[in-house]
Design a protein around this motif. Structure first.
Motif, short mmCIF file in Angstrom:
data_model
loop_
_atom_site.label_atom_id
_atom_site.label_comp_id
_atom_site.label_asym_id
_atom_site.label_seq_id
_atom_site.Cartn_x
_atom_site.Cartn_y
_atom_site.Cartn_z
N VAL A 97 14.77 -87.32 29.10
CA VAL A 97 15.88 -86.90 28.25
C VAL A 97 17.21 -87.17 28.96
O VAL A 97 18.17 -87.65 28.35
CB VAL A 97 15.76 -85.40 27.89
N GLN A 98 17.28 -86.87 30.26
CA GLN A 98 18.52 -87.09 31.01
C GLN A 98 18.86 -88.57 31.05
O GLN A 98 20.04 -88.95 30.90
CB GLN A 98 18.38 -86.55 32.42
N ALA A 99 17.86 -89.43 31.23
CA ALA A 99 18.10 -90.88 31.25
C ALA A 99 18.61 -91.35 29.89
O ALA A 99 19.51 -92.20 29.80
CB ALA A 99 16.82 -91.61 31.63
N TRP A 100 18.04 -90.80 28.81
CA TRP A 100 18.46 -91.15 27.45
C TRP A 100 19.93 -90.77 27.24
O TRP A 100 20.71 -91.56 26.68
CB TRP A 100 17.56 -90.41 26.47
N ILE A 101 20.33 -89.61 27.73
CA ILE A 101 21.72 -89.17 27.60
C ILE A 101 22.64 -90.03 28.46
O ILE A 101 23.71 -90.46 28.03
CB ILE A 101 21.84 -87.68 27.99
N THR A 151 30.74 -85.61 20.66
CA THR A 151 32.14 -85.82 21.01
C THR A 151 32.45 -85.20 22.37
O THR A 151 31.73 -84.32 22.86
CB THR A 151 33.07 -85.21 19.95
N ASP A 152 33.54 -85.65 22.96
CA ASP A 152 33.95 -85.14 24.27
C ASP A 152 34.30 -83.65 24.22
O ASP A 152 34.23 -82.96 25.25
CB ASP A 152 35.16 -85.93 24.79
N ASP A 153 34.66 -83.16 23.03
CA ASP A 153 35.01 -81.74 22.92
C ASP A 153 33.85 -80.88 22.41
O ASP A 153 34.04 -79.75 21.96
CB ASP A 153 36.24 -81.55 22.03
N GLY A 154 32.61 -81.41 22.48
CA GLY A 154 31.44 -80.59 22.22
C GLY A 154 31.02 -80.43 20.79
O GLY A 154 30.44 -79.41 20.42
N LYS A 155 31.25 -81.42 19.95
CA LYS A 155 30.80 -81.38 18.55
C LYS A 155 29.73 -82.46 18.37
O LYS A 155 29.90 -83.60 18.81
CB LYS A 155 32.00 -81.66 17.62
N LEU A 156 28.62 -82.10 17.74
CA LEU A 156 27.51 -83.02 17.53
C LEU A 156 27.40 -83.36 16.05
O LEU A 156 27.38 -82.48 15.19
CB LEU A 156 26.19 -82.39 18.00
N THR A 191 27.81 -78.06 20.49
CA THR A 191 26.79 -78.04 21.54
C THR A 191 27.30 -78.82 22.75
O THR A 191 28.42 -79.33 22.75
CB THR A 191 25.46 -78.63 21.03
N THR A 192 26.47 -78.90 23.77
CA THR A 192 26.79 -79.64 25.00
C THR A 192 25.61 -80.50 25.39
O THR A 192 24.49 -80.33 24.87
CB THR A 192 27.10 -78.67 26.16
N GLU A 193 25.83 -81.44 26.31
CA GLU A 193 24.74 -82.26 26.81
C GLU A 193 23.64 -81.40 27.41
O GLU A 193 22.45 -81.66 27.21
CB GLU A 193 25.26 -83.25 27.87
N GLU A 194 24.02 -80.37 28.14
CA GLU A 194 23.03 -79.51 28.78
C GLU A 194 22.19 -78.77 27.75
O GLU A 194 20.96 -78.63 27.90
CB GLU A 194 23.73 -78.51 29.70
#
Length: 324
Positions: A273-277, A299-304, A254-257
């Motif tokens: 939610v944005q502030a939490w991230i 992770t920086d490569d998009g793994k949650l 996944t991604t932050e967005e």
């Protein structure tokens, strides 16, 4: 059994003597034809504040009232939450699941398959009153069992089963489940986080009727106009699992967005939610999103990586380690 905010529990009448293991077995083998009722659910999980007051993620904070119905025949279920500005309902009818949003005036249709169709009454598990108890029962092998004082909830006598995790790395201190004396159905659940004296999650029935509702109660609003959202539970569409018990960790790409979009769609404030991230702790290889009972490592490569475990355990799992 302690009561959550807005929940009053009374002592039960005399129940037959049972061991903790026997109560657990009754819970595991619970077989109820149907029921309807109202539920008070409270939570303080440390997630961003709710924006609309209605939606699955909004249940992570504050007090909420849910209306629920279930019929084993046809595998039908309904759960509704009334928020400040809208009502959200999920209706399951066999292999179909409908979501109704009154504010948007929209209805969405999902087709259920695989695990989503077979192992859960309501695939959006956080919405179902028994979901927390089901998760704890699945982790029973990694917990010590004991019994608390019996209780009476919504007119039903119940045993209080206490499950205390044996793994040090979990964030959960204990789980209390009120198990209805005759059916084995969970009718109240308290979850405690380490370091706290009050439940961070609590649910209990205010009213409960064990009569099976008729099929007319499972008609989805605007079902004919529902937007098709595809299939839930197909192979490759579910999070992989590392470990088991209270220290199990779910993983997915996944991604932050996408994380923000999910929480906003399910009732949280976008700014919160944005502030939490943005305030998440930066660690080597990614960032840690923390809450009272569940942590996540993105992770920086998009793994949650998500679990009721310490941040260190998540990072170790991401680097190829195993959970306790």
């Amino acid at each position: 059994m302690a009561g959550g905010v807005g929940i009053v529990l009374a002592n039960a009448n005399e129940l037959p003597d049972k061991t903790p293991e026997e109560v657990l077995a009754a819970l595991q083998n619970s077989d109820v034809d149907g029921f309807s009722g109202t539920v008070t659910q409270t939570a303080d999980l440390g997630l961003p504040n709710s924006g609309t007051g209605s939606g699955a993620a909004s249940l992570s904070s504050g007090e909420h009232k849910l209306g629920v119905m279930y019929s084993a025949e046809g595998n039908q279920a309904r759960v509704s939450q009334q928020g400040d500005v809208k009502e959200t309902s999920y209706v399951r009818d066999g292999e179909k699941l409908f979501k109704w949003d009154s504010q948007a005036g929209e209805s969405f249709e999902y087709t259920l398959a695989g695990e989503a169709a077979d192992t859960s009454i309501m695939p959006f598990a956080g919405w179902w009153p028994g979901a927390a108890a089901d998760k704890a029962v699945a982790s029973a092998k990694s917990a010590e069992l004991s019994l608390g004082d019996p209780v009476n909830i919504a007119g039903y006598d119940a045993y209080t089963l206490i499950m205390t995790p044996t793994e040090d790395s979990t964030l959960a201190e204990k789980v209390e489940i009120a198990v209805e004396g005759e059916s084995g159905m969970p009718i109240a659940t308290n979850v405690y986080a380490k370091g706290g004296s009050e439940p961070v999650f609590s649910m209990a029935y205010d009213e409960l009727n064990m009569t099976t509702p008729g099929p007319e109660n499972f008609q989805a609003p605007e079902a004919a106009k529902a937007k098709d959202k595809g299939t839930l539970g197909v192979d490759g569409d579910e999070a992989a699992l590392i470990g088991s018990g209270f220290t199990s960790i779910g993983t997915m790409e996944t991604t932050e967005e996408e994380i923000k979009e999910y929480f906003v769609e399910e009732g949280l404030s976008g700014d919160a939610v944005q502030a939490w991230i943005d305030e998440a702790e930066q660690v080597e290889g990614g960032k840690i999103l923390e809450s009272t009972l569940v942590n996540a490592y993105l992770t920086d490569d998009g793994k949650l990586y998500v679990g009721s475990v310490t941040p260190e355990t998540l990072v170790e799992a991401a680097n190829g380690g195993t959970t306790p």
